[in-house]
Design a protein around this motif. Structure first.
Motif, PDB file in Angstrom:
ATOM      1  N   MET A 223       0.832  -1.205   0.000  1.00  0.00           N
ATOM      2  CA  MET A 223       0.000   0.000   0.000  1.00  0.00           C
ATOM      3  C   MET A 223       0.868   1.257   0.000  1.00  0.00           C
ATOM      4  O   MET A 223       0.570   2.233  -0.715  1.00  0.00           O
ATOM      5  CB  MET A 223      -0.929   0.004   1.203  1.00  0.00           C
ATOM      6  N   LEU A 224       1.949   1.248   0.777  1.00  0.00           N
ATOM      7  CA  LEU A 224       2.831   2.410   0.812  1.00  0.00           C
ATOM      8  C   LEU A 224       3.482   2.651  -0.546  1.00  0.00           C
ATOM      9  O   LEU A 224       3.670   3.806  -0.956  1.00  0.00           O
ATOM     10  CB  LEU A 224       3.900   2.232   1.907  1.00  0.00           C
ATOM     11  N   ASP A 225       3.812   1.566  -1.261  1.00  0.00           N
ATOM     12  CA  ASP A 225       4.362   1.721  -2.613  1.00  0.00           C
ATOM     13  C   ASP A 225       3.343   2.390  -3.529  1.00  0.00           C
ATOM     14  O   ASP A 225       3.683   3.278  -4.326  1.00  0.00           O
ATOM     15  CB  ASP A 225       4.753   0.360  -3.186  1.00  0.00           C
ATOM     16  N   LYS A 226       2.088   1.961  -3.415  1.00  0.00           N
ATOM     17  CA  LYS A 226       1.026   2.555  -4.246  1.00  0.00           C
ATOM     18  C   LYS A 226       0.823   4.022  -3.887  1.00  0.00           C
ATOM     19  O   LYS A 226       0.557   4.860  -4.754  1.00  0.00           O
ATOM     20  CB  LYS A 226      -0.272   1.773  -4.083  1.00  0.00           C
ATOM     21  N   LEU A 227       0.927   4.344  -2.607  1.00  0.00           N
ATOM     22  CA  LEU A 227       0.758   5.733  -2.179  1.00  0.00           C
ATOM     23  C   LEU A 227       1.895   6.621  -2.703  1.00  0.00           C
ATOM     24  O   LEU A 227       1.677   7.794  -3.025  1.00  0.00           O
ATOM     25  CB  LEU A 227       0.681   5.815  -0.653  1.00  0.00           C
ATOM     26  N   THR A 228       3.088   6.052  -2.805  1.00  0.00           N
ATOM     27  CA  THR A 228       4.205   6.804  -3.371  1.00  0.00           C
ATOM     28  C   THR A 228       3.943   7.126  -4.838  1.00  0.00           C
ATOM     29  O   THR A 228       4.185   8.247  -5.305  1.00  0.00           O
ATOM     30  CB  THR A 228       5.513   5.992  -3.224  1.00  0.00           C
ATOM     31  N   GLU A 229       3.428   6.140  -5.578  1.00  0.00           N
ATOM     32  CA  GLU A 229       3.059   6.366  -6.984  1.00  0.00           C
ATOM     33  C   GLU A 229       1.973   7.433  -7.080  1.00  0.00           C
ATOM     34  O   GLU A 229       2.022   8.311  -7.955  1.00  0.00           O
ATOM     35  CB  GLU A 229       2.559   5.066  -7.607  1.00  0.00           C
ATOM     36  N   LEU A 230       1.001   7.362  -6.184  1.00  0.00           N
ATOM     37  CA  LEU A 230      -0.103   8.324  -6.192  1.00  0.00           C
ATOM     38  C   LEU A 230       0.409   9.737  -5.916  1.00  0.00           C
ATOM     39  O   LEU A 230      -0.016  10.701  -6.576  1.00  0.00           O
ATOM     40  CB  LEU A 230      -1.138   7.919  -5.139  1.00  0.00           C
ATOM     41  N   GLU A 231       1.326   9.864  -4.978  1.00  0.00           N
ATOM     42  CA  GLU A 231       1.882  11.180  -4.649  1.00  0.00           C
ATOM     43  C   GLU A 231       2.597  11.786  -5.857  1.00  0.00           C
ATOM     44  O   GLU A 231       2.501  12.991  -6.107  1.00  0.00           O
ATOM     45  CB  GLU A 231       2.854  11.042  -3.476  1.00  0.00           C
ATOM     46  N   THR A 232       3.279  10.946  -6.626  1.00  0.00           N
ATOM     47  CA  THR A 232       3.958  11.422  -7.830  1.00  0.00           C
ATOM     48  C   THR A 232       2.959  11.978  -8.833  1.00  0.00           C
ATOM     49  O   THR A 232       3.182  13.043  -9.428  1.00  0.00           O
ATOM     50  CB  THR A 232       4.753  10.271  -8.478  1.00  0.00           C
TER      51      THR A 232
END
Length: 534
Positions: A22-31
């Motif tokens: 989930m944290l990996d997905k959130l990093t992508e989302l922040e980008t």
């Protein structure tokens, strides 16, 4: 109290794996969100600032009450298209002089704030939200009108923007325009059709045709200021109700206009002091949804971390157990919750949902749908058992329910299950997705497999040999396509949701939505559900 127990163990390796994914997905989302925040890019942002102008989000920040949240909507609009992420517009809900308002702001750093097809879709969705929830709207205008190369997709449907403004006014919902720069051609009708208009001196330019067009059409020589300047509109045409000295003054005057609206919510907000937070840490929401959505999870673990006091009165807990239904409060507002437990919806779940939705309508209680469904169950046993008529019963109830609906896509949301759980086509007041969510007609493997079976049967019927190598390549291609098209950023880019949110923000986002919803009357259907096939 019916406080939900929790069996979630943060020390469990599976929890750590889910959290990391989930944290990996959130990093992508922040980008991707960063692309919207960047507007037209450093060059155009600097050019705008050198002209002494505020950026769209800076204008919003000065407009809303200090230290109050701004719920941005559709920030990823146009993602995956040829247009800038964000669609040259910022929109959302914020509190202005104590009044919750729908706010839209053109981003002039993106092609001068010109409207492209996705800007139009975003503006239409903003109107739907504002109108349904009776939110006064404030339009921070600086736009060159339609993006001319894409006019064929804008001109004809775009006229509805002006219709929406007049319909809001007719419904007694106030509309306010603050003009900071150009508002030309069709854009001139935004201030022209708003109830209240503020223009910035020596900056605002509002005209149907600028000096070059006037020269070409009539031969008349004119300049910007005499043709459509703020002072002219304040002194001569009367289009401007208020003349502001500069941008901060314009935003201050907008706050004063809202303060004088005599606007009151239909419902009194709950006393925040009496609202109990969840008993469990919302940060733990990061580790609940598996990276592989075929693996089930208990939605009660989610409910326990978003509702007041983790208190959930479950309805029919022993019947139709793959759908959890029950009553709770969220930031003091009563809600009925429907949450998929094991993914598949059977006849029992469908009938339970229909009854629960009817009860919520009798009690005037908004409904919250938490999605993790692969759809309604298929197979001979279930078809003979009436899954079609029972699924139709649930969809009927959702379609004709009159209480406000909220939807959050946590995991899978496939097939007609997406409809029964109040997907976009069923007009939820708000719909958000977690980065873990996926939505499509069916899962990628299932869809590719169906196409393969059909192709194989077709070849057999024609007496032709079947190319297994080509079949494998086709399946791989289809799986990749459906996987990419079912991801939340792709869907959010097409405005199939109102935003992709961090799971930890779910309670806050839903609380802001419930507060906005209660600006308008909350009234359920009394009958009028059509024929339920039994």
């Amino acid at each position: 109290m019916t406080v939900l127990p929790s069996s979630l163990d943060p020390a469990d390796p599976d929890y750590a794996t889910h959290r990391a994914a989930m944290l990996d997905k959130l990093t992508e989302l922040e980008t991707e969100h960063g692309k919207a925040l960047a507007g037209g890019g450093e060059k155009y942002v600097e050019r705008h600032k050198k002209r002494g102008k505020l950026l769209a989000r800076e204008r919003i920040e000065l407009l809303i009450d200090p230290d109050t949240p701004f719920l941005e909507l559709s920030p990823l609009a146009a993602w995956g298209s040829d247009y800038h992420v964000g669609a040259a517009m910022v929109c959302g809900i914020g509190t202005v002089s104590g009044v919750e308002c729908l706010i839209t702001a053109n981003d002039p750093t993106v092609r001068g704030g010109a409207s492209n097809p996705w800007t139009l879709k975003k503006a239409f969705r903003a109107h739907e939200i504002g109108h349904a929830n009776r939110l006064p709207s404030i339009h921070l205008v600086e736009s060159g009108g339609a993006d001319l190369p894409s006019q064929k997709e804008i001109f004809i449907p775009g006229g509805a923007l002006f219709k929406h403004l007049t319909q809001s006014s007719a419904a007694g919902i106030p509309t306010v325009a603050v003009v900071f720069g150009n508002s030309t051609a069709g854009g001139a009708y935004v201030p022209g059709m708003c109830d209240h208009v503020i223009m910035v001196k020596e900056r605002a330019k509002v005209f149907l045709g600028g000096p070059p067009l006037v020269k070409m059409a009539t031969g008349e020589e004119s300049d910007d200021e005499s043709l459509g300047g703020a002072e002219m509109h304040a002194r001569t045409s009367g289009l401007a109700d208020y003349l502001a000295a500069d941008e901060p003054d314009a935003l201050h005057q907008a706050r004063r206009v809202v303060a004088r609206l005599n606007w009151r919510k239909t419902h009194t907000d709950p006393d925040p002091v009496s609202v109990q937070p969840p008993k469990y840490d919302p940060d733990e929401l990061l580790g609940i949804v598996p990276g592989d959505l075929k693996v089930p999870f208990d939605p009660r673990e989610v409910i326990a971390r978003i509702v007041d006091g983790s208190d959930f009165d479950e309805f029919k807990p022993l019947y139709g157990s793959s759908l959890a239904t029950g009553w709770a409060a969220l930031h003091g507002y009563p809600v009925g919750i429907l949450a998929n437990a094991q993914g598949v919806l059977f006849s029992e779940e469908s009938q339970k949902a229909a009854q629960f939705i009817q009860l919520a309508n009798q009690r005037d209680i908004p409904l919250l749908f938490l999605h993790n469904t692969t759809g309604y169950m298929v197979g001979k046993e279930y078809e003979q058992g009436g899954i079609i008529k029972h699924g139709a019963m649930m969809i009927n109830a959702v379609s004709n329910s009159k209480v406000p609906h909220l939807s959050v896509l946590m995991g899978a949301s496939y097939g007609a299950g997406h409809y029964g759980m109040c997907g976009r086509a069923y007009d939820p007041r708000f719909l958000f997705a977690w980065p873990s969510a996926k939505s499509a007609v069916m899962g990628p493997q299932q869809l590719a497999g169906v196409l393969s079976i059909v192709a194989r049967q077709s070849a057999a019927a024609k007496g032709k040999p079947y190319d297994d190598e080509a079949d494998a390549a086709l399946r791989a291609m289809v799986e990749q396509q459906i996987e990419s098209e079912s991801l939340p950023m792709f869907l959010s880019g097409r405005l199939y949701d109102d935003g992709v949110i961090d799971p930890r923000d779910t309670r806050t986002v839903l609380g802001l939505c419930l507060s906005a919803i209660h600006t308008a009357p909350v009234e359920g259907a009394r009958g009028g559900f059509g024929v339920f096939r039994m």
